[in-house]
Enzyme design. Structure first.
Site, PDB file in Angstrom:
ATOM      1  CE1 TYR A  53      12.774   3.045  11.389  1.00 64.37           C
ATOM      2  CE2 TYR A  53      13.542   0.796  11.109  1.00 64.37           C
ATOM      3  CZ  TYR A  53      13.381   2.075  10.607  1.00 64.37           C
ATOM      4  OH  TYR A  53      13.819   2.368   9.353  1.00 64.37           O
ATOM      5  CB  SER A 215       9.794   3.176   0.281  1.00 68.59           C
ATOM      6  OG  SER A 215       8.408   3.245  -0.025  1.00 68.59           O
ATOM      7  N   PRO A 216      10.805   0.042  -1.502  1.00 71.58           N
ATOM      8  CG  PRO A 216      11.211  -2.251  -1.341  1.00 71.58           C
ATOM      9  CD  PRO A 216      11.209  -0.987  -0.525  1.00 71.58           C
ATOM     10  CG  LEU A 217       6.823  -3.176  -2.812  1.00 72.11           C
ATOM     11  CD1 LEU A 217       5.753  -4.120  -2.303  1.00 72.11           C
ATOM     12  CD2 LEU A 217       7.326  -3.618  -4.171  1.00 72.11           C
ATOM     13  N   GLY A 219       5.554   2.474  -0.880  1.00 72.22           N
ATOM     14  CA  GLY A 219       4.436   2.448   0.064  1.00 72.22           C
ATOM     15  C   GLY A 219       3.283   1.572  -0.383  1.00 72.22           C
ATOM     16  N   GLY A 220       3.562   0.584  -1.246  1.00 69.51           N
ATOM     17  CA  GLY A 220       2.514  -0.314  -1.731  1.00 69.51           C
ATOM     18  C   GLY A 220       1.996   0.054  -3.109  1.00 69.51           C
ATOM     19  CG  LEU A 221       2.161   3.639  -6.614  1.00 68.54           C
ATOM     20  CD1 LEU A 221       0.762   4.203  -6.521  1.00 68.54           C
ATOM     21  CD2 LEU A 221       3.161   4.741  -7.011  1.00 68.54           C
ATOM     22  CG  LEU A 222       5.862   0.697  -7.572  1.00 73.22           C
ATOM     23  CD1 LEU A 222       7.375   0.843  -7.499  1.00 73.22           C
ATOM     24  CD2 LEU A 222       5.344   1.033  -8.971  1.00 73.22           C
ATOM     25  N   GLY A 224       0.538  -3.737  -6.723  1.00 72.51           N
ATOM     26  CA  GLY A 224      -0.811  -4.069  -7.183  1.00 72.51           C
ATOM     27  C   GLY A 224      -1.864  -3.204  -6.531  1.00 72.51           C
TER      28      GLY A 224
END
Length: 331
Positions: A53, A215-217, A219-222, A224
């Site tokens: 990282y 990546s629980p969202l 990449g931001g898809l979930l 909003g």
């Protein structure tokens, strides 16, 4: 904050994991320290990072930022369950050299020593294999790990991005050697990407591994994505995994149905996506990667969010899971 044990271990960790991948590339050192202070203050004790990282010429930068935060004292290191990873190439950019990546005994040993220096600590709580190494036998990997455990430099070992059969192979080899084996698996898992439910999560549960979704969202898809797209403005354009998904008409329709459902319940999409993972069997806690303290505050609310049966059924209808193997594909 709620706590659970990491897989079959006695180690207690928070139900949210602070991901640090943005520290350095997107969030400067001062703001990164502020986020870590806020997380620890809220009871988040499980921090995840990786040796690569910082990326590119700045590989290792994120571990150094965490190390400078530990150096401030105040019990920061003692209160933190620290997880880092090894596998990616840590050599000089553009000048590859053998044995600077993957999971050979040599690279594992070098990787631990280098991470310890950057992190400014003398032990790593959870040392994770960032990817499966198909060219290195598990006997060699466990031999290297056992030495490091005996030296007190690492306490537990986990995997990341491993298939179900890799988990079985790893822990059966460890069992034959009398080693403790893997205690966690960090995998891509969220409402929009549930294939881990087929074999990875069943294998993890069978072998006593805690599941740590990254990546629980998605990449931001979930989080909003379509609402933000409509609102426009700076920072509102979908990127990466989210942008790729939204180009698919069927997925776009699912995300719209998801946002409509949550609007009906007066709930925030990102918080629900995290809360849903907390209801899933075998999940220790999802990794959240805030770039700001405000984003961390939103993620923290997910721990207190209770999703009722009707809402859970609605989410399953929009994003159905594949089921476990072999039923998922055999009949």
């Amino acid at each position: 904050m709620e706590y659970t044990q990491l897989g079959r271990t006695g180690l207690k960790v928070s139900r949210l994991v602070l991901g640090t991948m943005n520290f350095g590339p997107q969030t400067d050192e001062a703001d990164s320290h502020a986020i870590m202070d806020a997380a620890l203050g809220a009871g988040v004790n499980f921090f995840d990072t990786a040796n690569v990282y910082g990326w590119g010429e700045n590989k290792g930068r994120t571990e150094k930022i965490i190390g400078s935060w530990f150096a401030k004292g105040g019990g920061r290191r003692e209160k933190t369950v620290l997880a880092t990873k090894v596998y990616g190439n840590m050599g000089v950019e553009g000048a590859p050299w053998p044995n600077e990546d993957r999971l050979s005994a040599l690279n594992i040993r070098r990787g631990v020593e280098a991470s310890l220096r950057r992190l400014g600590t003398d032990y790593i709580d959870l040392y994770q294999f960032h990817h499966v190494d198909r060219s290195t036998p598990w006997e060699e990997i466990w031999q290297a790990v056992d030495v490091l455990v005996q030296q007190g430099k690492i306490l537990y070992v986990g995997s990341s991005n491993h298939a179900g059969w890799h988990i079985a192979q790893a822990n059966e080899t460890a069992r034959r050697r009398g080693s403790y084996g893997l205690v966690s698996e960090q995998c891509l898992y969220n409402l929009a990407e549930r294939r881990a439910e087929m074999e990875v999560i069943p294998a993890a549960r069978a072998y006593g591994l805690g599941v740590i979704p990254w990546s629980p969202l998605h990449g931001g898809l979930l989080g909003g994505a379509l609402r933000k797209e409509r609102e426009g403005g700076a920072g509102r354009t979908a990127e990466g995994r989210s942008a790729t998904s939204l180009r698919d008409t069927a997925m776009r329709e699912k995300v719209q149905a998801y946002e409509d459902l949550l609007d009906k319940h007066g709930l925030e999409p990102g918080e629900v996506a995290l809360a849903w993972l907390l209801t899933r069997p075998g999940v220790t806690g999802p990794i959240v990667g805030p770039r700001t303290v405000e984003q961390l505050a939103s993620a923290l609310r997910a721990v207190e969010l209770e999703l009722g049966p009707e809402l859970l059924a609605g989410l399953d209808e929009i994003f159905p899971g594949p089921g476990e193997s072999p039923e998922a594909f055999a009949w």
